[in-house]
Design an enzyme around this catalytic site. Structure first.
Site, mmCIF file in Angstrom:
data_model
loop_
_atom_site.group_PDB
_atom_site.id
_atom_site.type_symbol
_atom_site.label_atom_id
_atom_site.label_comp_id
_atom_site.label_asym_id
_atom_site.label_seq_id
_atom_site.Cartn_x
_atom_site.Cartn_y
_atom_site.Cartn_z
ATOM 1 N N LYS A 38 0.811 -1.216 0.000
ATOM 2 C CA LYS A 38 0.000 0.000 0.000
ATOM 3 C C LYS A 38 0.846 1.269 0.000
ATOM 4 O O LYS A 38 0.344 2.357 -0.246
ATOM 5 C CB LYS A 38 -0.948 0.011 1.211
ATOM 6 N N LEU A 41 7.593 -0.166 -1.613
ATOM 7 C CA LEU A 41 8.278 -1.447 -1.489
ATOM 8 C C LEU A 41 9.479 -1.270 -0.556
ATOM 9 O O LEU A 41 10.088 -0.203 -0.505
ATOM 10 C CB LEU A 41 8.762 -1.930 -2.862
ATOM 11 N N GLY A 117 -4.322 -4.379 0.665
ATOM 12 C CA GLY A 117 -4.924 -5.695 0.446
ATOM 13 C C GLY A 117 -5.637 -6.208 1.677
ATOM 14 O O GLY A 117 -5.136 -6.086 2.792
ATOM 15 N N GLY A 182 12.760 5.291 25.958
ATOM 16 C CA GLY A 182 12.924 3.863 25.672
ATOM 17 C C GLY A 182 14.368 3.530 25.360
ATOM 18 O O GLY A 182 14.941 4.069 24.407
ATOM 19 N N ILE A 186 16.476 0.177 19.242
ATOM 20 C CA ILE A 186 16.263 1.319 18.349
ATOM 21 C C ILE A 186 16.536 2.624 19.094
ATOM 22 O O ILE A 186 17.207 3.529 18.586
ATOM 23 C CB ILE A 186 14.837 1.282 17.751
ATOM 24 N N SER A 268 10.458 5.778 21.498
ATOM 25 C CA SER A 268 11.016 4.535 20.964
ATOM 26 C C SER A 268 10.689 3.404 21.935
ATOM 27 O O SER A 268 11.557 2.857 22.593
ATOM 28 C CB SER A 268 12.525 4.744 20.822
ATOM 29 N N GLY A 270 8.981 0.531 21.234
ATOM 30 C CA GLY A 270 8.629 -0.726 20.568
ATOM 31 C C GLY A 270 7.678 -0.506 19.414
ATOM 32 O O GLY A 270 7.303 0.623 19.097
ATOM 33 N N ARG A 271 7.327 -1.609 18.772
ATOM 34 C CA ARG A 271 6.475 -1.544 17.581
ATOM 35 C C ARG A 271 5.324 -2.508 17.746
ATOM 36 O O ARG A 271 5.480 -3.577 18.332
ATOM 37 C CB ARG A 271 7.299 -1.899 16.340
ATOM 38 N N HIS A 448 45.255 -12.803 10.308
ATOM 39 C CA HIS A 448 45.962 -11.880 11.198
ATOM 40 C C HIS A 448 46.546 -10.715 10.403
ATOM 41 O O HIS A 448 47.131 -10.951 9.348
ATOM 42 C CB HIS A 448 47.101 -12.605 11.914
HETATM 43 C C1 LIG Z 1 14.518 2.570 13.327
HETATM 44 C C2 LIG Z 1 14.497 1.088 13.056
HETATM 45 C C3 LIG Z 1 15.685 0.405 12.900
HETATM 46 C C4 LIG Z 1 15.676 -0.954 12.638
HETATM 47 N N1 LIG Z 1 16.875 -1.576 12.479
HETATM 48 C C5 LIG Z 1 16.900 -2.900 12.205
HETATM 49 C C6 LIG Z 1 18.132 -3.552 11.963
HETATM 50 O O1 LIG Z 1 19.207 -2.941 12.005
HETATM 51 N N2 LIG Z 1 18.106 -4.871 11.674
HETATM 52 C C7 LIG Z 1 16.936 -5.576 11.624
HETATM 53 O O2 LIG Z 1 16.964 -6.782 11.348
HETATM 54 N N3 LIG Z 1 15.759 -4.981 11.853
HETATM 55 C C8 LIG Z 1 15.711 -3.664 12.135
HETATM 56 N N4 LIG Z 1 14.505 -3.039 12.322
HETATM 57 C C9 LIG Z 1 13.280 -3.865 12.275
HETATM 58 C C10 LIG Z 1 12.868 -4.141 10.829
HETATM 59 O O3 LIG Z 1 12.672 -2.928 10.156
HETATM 60 C C11 LIG Z 1 11.601 -4.976 10.816
HETATM 61 O O4 LIG Z 1 11.796 -6.145 11.584
HETATM 62 C C12 LIG Z 1 11.221 -5.370 9.401
HETATM 63 O O5 LIG Z 1 11.012 -4.231 8.590
HETATM 64 C C13 LIG Z 1 9.941 -6.209 9.425
HETATM 65 O O6 LIG Z 1 9.640 -6.591 8.126
HETATM 66 P P1 LIG Z 1 8.143 -6.941 7.706
HETATM 67 O O7 LIG Z 1 8.186 -7.262 6.249
HETATM 68 O O8 LIG Z 1 7.565 -7.933 8.618
HETATM 69 O O9 LIG Z 1 7.302 -5.618 7.943
HETATM 70 P P2 LIG Z 1 7.469 -4.061 7.420
HETATM 71 O O10 LIG Z 1 8.871 -3.851 7.080
HETATM 72 O O11 LIG Z 1 6.824 -3.294 8.459
HETATM 73 O O12 LIG Z 1 6.664 -4.087 6.073
HETATM 74 C C14 LIG Z 1 5.288 -4.283 6.042
HETATM 75 C C15 LIG Z 1 4.756 -3.654 4.775
HETATM 76 O O13 LIG Z 1 3.389 -4.038 4.619
HETATM 77 C C16 LIG Z 1 2.647 -2.932 4.121
HETATM 78 N N5 LIG Z 1 1.233 -3.167 4.473
HETATM 79 C C17 LIG Z 1 0.681 -3.235 5.698
HETATM 80 N N6 LIG Z 1 -0.624 -3.562 5.603
HETATM 81 C C18 LIG Z 1 -0.890 -3.691 4.285
HETATM 82 C C19 LIG Z 1 -2.055 -4.011 3.558
HETATM 83 N N7 LIG Z 1 -3.202 -4.314 4.177
HETATM 84 N N8 LIG Z 1 -1.987 -4.016 2.212
HETATM 85 C C20 LIG Z 1 -0.830 -3.739 1.564
HETATM 86 N N9 LIG Z 1 0.316 -3.441 2.204
HETATM 87 C C21 LIG Z 1 0.279 -3.426 3.558
HETATM 88 C C22 LIG Z 1 3.272 -1.743 4.803
HETATM 89 O O14 LIG Z 1 3.023 -0.557 4.074
HETATM 90 C C23 LIG Z 1 4.756 -2.136 4.799
HETATM 91 O O15 LIG Z 1 5.407 -1.660 3.638
HETATM 92 C C24 LIG Z 1 14.462 -1.670 12.554
HETATM 93 C C25 LIG Z 1 13.254 -0.993 12.710
HETATM 94 C C26 LIG Z 1 13.268 0.369 12.960
HETATM 95 C C27 LIG Z 1 11.967 1.080 13.119
#
Ligand SMILES: Cc1cc2nc3c(=O)[nH]c(=O)nc-3n(C[C@H](O)[C@H](O)[C@H](O)COP(=O)(O)OP(=O)(O)OC[C@H]3O[C@@H](n4cnc5c(N)ncnc54)[C@H](O)[C@@H]3O)c2cc1C
Length: 469
Positions: A38, A41, A117, A182, A186, A268, A270-271, A448
């Site tokens: 949505k 990418l 979706g 937090g 992060i 910060s 959590g998520r 080394h």
């Molecule tokens: C500041 C920060 C730093 C981070 N650093 C790290 C790191 O160094 N290393 C690491 O491993 N992780 C890190 N993370 C965590 C990492 O970003 C997430 O674990 C990862 O992005 C999760 O991937 P995901 O595909 O599950 O979800 P997301 O990356 O959240 O992607 C989900 C996608 O789904 C889309 N979406 C949601 N609902 C719908 C729908 N109904 N229809 C269509 N699209 C939809 C969203 O728009 C989004 O683009 C960090 C996170 C943050 C916030």
């Protein structure tokens, strides 16, 4: 309104690390794939998470290097920060990576639907497209990968000085005074970034310590280094509210009626999983009270043929865990029988300065789990490459199980803090996941001079002999 209808082998909802890797991996195995996103990418990781946060951290590292260049015999004037350039550089990296995913999808004939979706009965996914049209597509298999969004605290709504990671990664200036609410991974990355860039940083953490999941010895190194950067770490202090100031910034109240005047607050804490727009009515997919889509160890939801992966499920919120879960789900869609992800052994990395990386349990966790353990630690200050780099804070710590012969046996955990440890974990990760013994890994030769010699030396110590005591 145009309506299209299509059937795919696999429909993926969400184009973050979980979703795009599922789509690309499935397409590379010959499946016909639709990917619904949505927004942009790349999801959180590329646009609002891992990548931009690390780009900021790299700018902070460059500033540190310039500040210490005289130690190397390079004389330069004191660095000044042009953060608009940092922001533009970060965005260029993000745009390049996002464009790369779009190109790979095109190359592998993954059909990308730019819309939101929602899943209904019979694997039907309705896409409300960004252009106002709608599409209904069906997948023989469906993967839910809708990710997560920042958690908020009541009274700290986004806007003005109150930012989450989403907003702070878009700023083009360095705030003078920053409160980070937090002290998790992060929060500590942001605290480290802005302290190195010259902000006055305070971490406000409600728990008794920051980075609570870390091995104690590793966490102590981070705390010591943060104090050297003059980061004020306040623990056991829940925040209670804030009063915006007319002149900009705000006054945060916390703990026992204490106040802190700052320009920016980074919330910060959590998520939370984002199942909000997934529909799911008439399906067997269950969302828990905490908002996670419920899955079994194979990422299967309650609806046959529908999987959920990534931050949407209650597993470590890491991009690479999303990748592993994507492969797990796609292999099942291909009719294969993969092994579940071993969540207690995944690699973890925190990119603050000093960096932290580990795989397997900490010393405390291993003991709590009932293992009889033996531990070896070596500091980076004894490592030649670390001295050459001028980065000697940190250590490697290895936790091994005592074997039946009473000697150190299987390596349970490898924990590191210091220069580039996020790039050095792979040997330790392999040892833990291969269930290798100390004697086996001690045979490995490390180049080394290298930082990884510290890992080798620490393993050697567990054999009862070593080079550097
Ligand atoms: C500041 C920060 C730093 C981070 N650093 C790290 C790191 O160094 N290393 C690491 O491993 N992780 C890190 N993370 C965590 C990492 O970003 C997430 O674990 C990862 O992005 C999760 O991937 P995901 O595909 O599950 O979800 P997301 O990356 O959240 O992607 C989900 C996608 O789904 C889309 N979406 C949601 N609902 C719908 C729908 N109904 N229809 C269509 N699209 C939809 C969203 O728009 C989004 O683009 C960090 C996170 C943050 C916030």
């Amino acid at each position: 309104m145009a309506t299209v209808s299509n059937t795919f082998d696999l429909v993926v909802i969400g184009g973050g690390p979980g979703g795009y890797s599922a789509a690309l991996y499935a397409a590379s195995a010959g499946l016909q794939v639709a990917l619904v996103e949505k927004d942009a990418l790349g999801g959180t990781c590329l646009n609002r998470g891992c990548i931009p946060a690390k780009a900021f951290l790299e700018t902070a590292a460059v500033k540190r290097h310039v500040e210490h260049s005289a130690d190397f015999g390079i004389l330069s004037s004191a660095p000044t920060v042009d953060f608009a350039t940092t922001q533009a550089r970060k965005q260029k990296i993000v745009d390049g990576l996002v464009g790369g995913i779009a190109a790979m999808c095109k190359g592998r004939k993954v059909e990308v639907f730019n819309g939101s979706g929602s899943l209904g009965p019979d694997h039907a996914v309705t896409v409300a497209m960004a252009d106002g049209s709608s599409a209904t597509i069906t997948g023989n298999h469906v993967i839910l990968a809708a990710g997560s969004v920042p958690r908020l605290i009541p009274g700290f709504e986004r806007g003005g000085p109150i930012m989450t990671s989403d907003e702070v990664l878009d700023i083009d200036y360095v705030p003078n005074r920053v409160a980070v609410i937090g002290g998790g991974a992060i929060g500590c990355e942001f605290a480290s970034t802005f302290a190195d860039l010259g902000s006055e940083v305070t971490i406000l953490e409600a728990l008794p310590k920051i980075l609570p999941g870390l091995d104690k010895d590793v966490a102590n190194v981070v705390v010591r280094s943060f104090k050297k950067k003059k980061i004020d770490i306040r623990t056991g202090v829940p925040v209670t509210g804030h009063r915006p100031r007319d002149k900009g910034g705000t006054v945060v109240t916390f703990g026992d009626n204490e106040e802190l005047k700052v320009d920016v607050v980074i919330v910060s804490v959590g998520r939370r999983p984002f199942a909000d727009a997934l529909g799911l009515e008439g399906t067997g997919v269950v969302v828990s009270q905490r908002g996670f889509v419920e899955v079994d160890e194979f990422c299967r939801t309650g609806e046959p043929g529908v999987y959920a992966i990534g931050d949407l499920i209650d597993t470590p919120q890491l991009a690479h865990v999303g990748y592993a879960e994507a492969i797990l789900a796609v292999k099942q869609a291909l009719g294969e029988s993969p092994m579940p992800v071993q969540y207690d052994r995944v690699p973890w990395a925190i990119y603050c300065h000093p960096e932290v990386a580990w795989a397997g349990p900490s010393e405390e966790e291993a003991k709590e789990a009932g293992y009889e353990v033996v531990v070896a630690k070596h500091p980076f200050r004894a490592n030649s490459r670390a001295q050459i780099l001028g980065e000697t804070d940190g250590l490697a710590k290895i936790i091994a199980e005592v074997g039946s012969d009473g000697r150190p046996g299987r390596i349970l955990g490898v924990h590191m803090v210091g220069p580039w440890v996020t790039e050095q974990l792979s040997g330790g990760y392999l040892a833990v996941n291969w269930e290798a013994t100390v004697d086996e890994v001690a045979e490995f030769i490390q180049p080394h001079p290298s930082l990884t010699e510290l890992f080798g030396e620490t393993v050697l110590t567990l054999t009862g002999r070593n080079f550097n005591g």
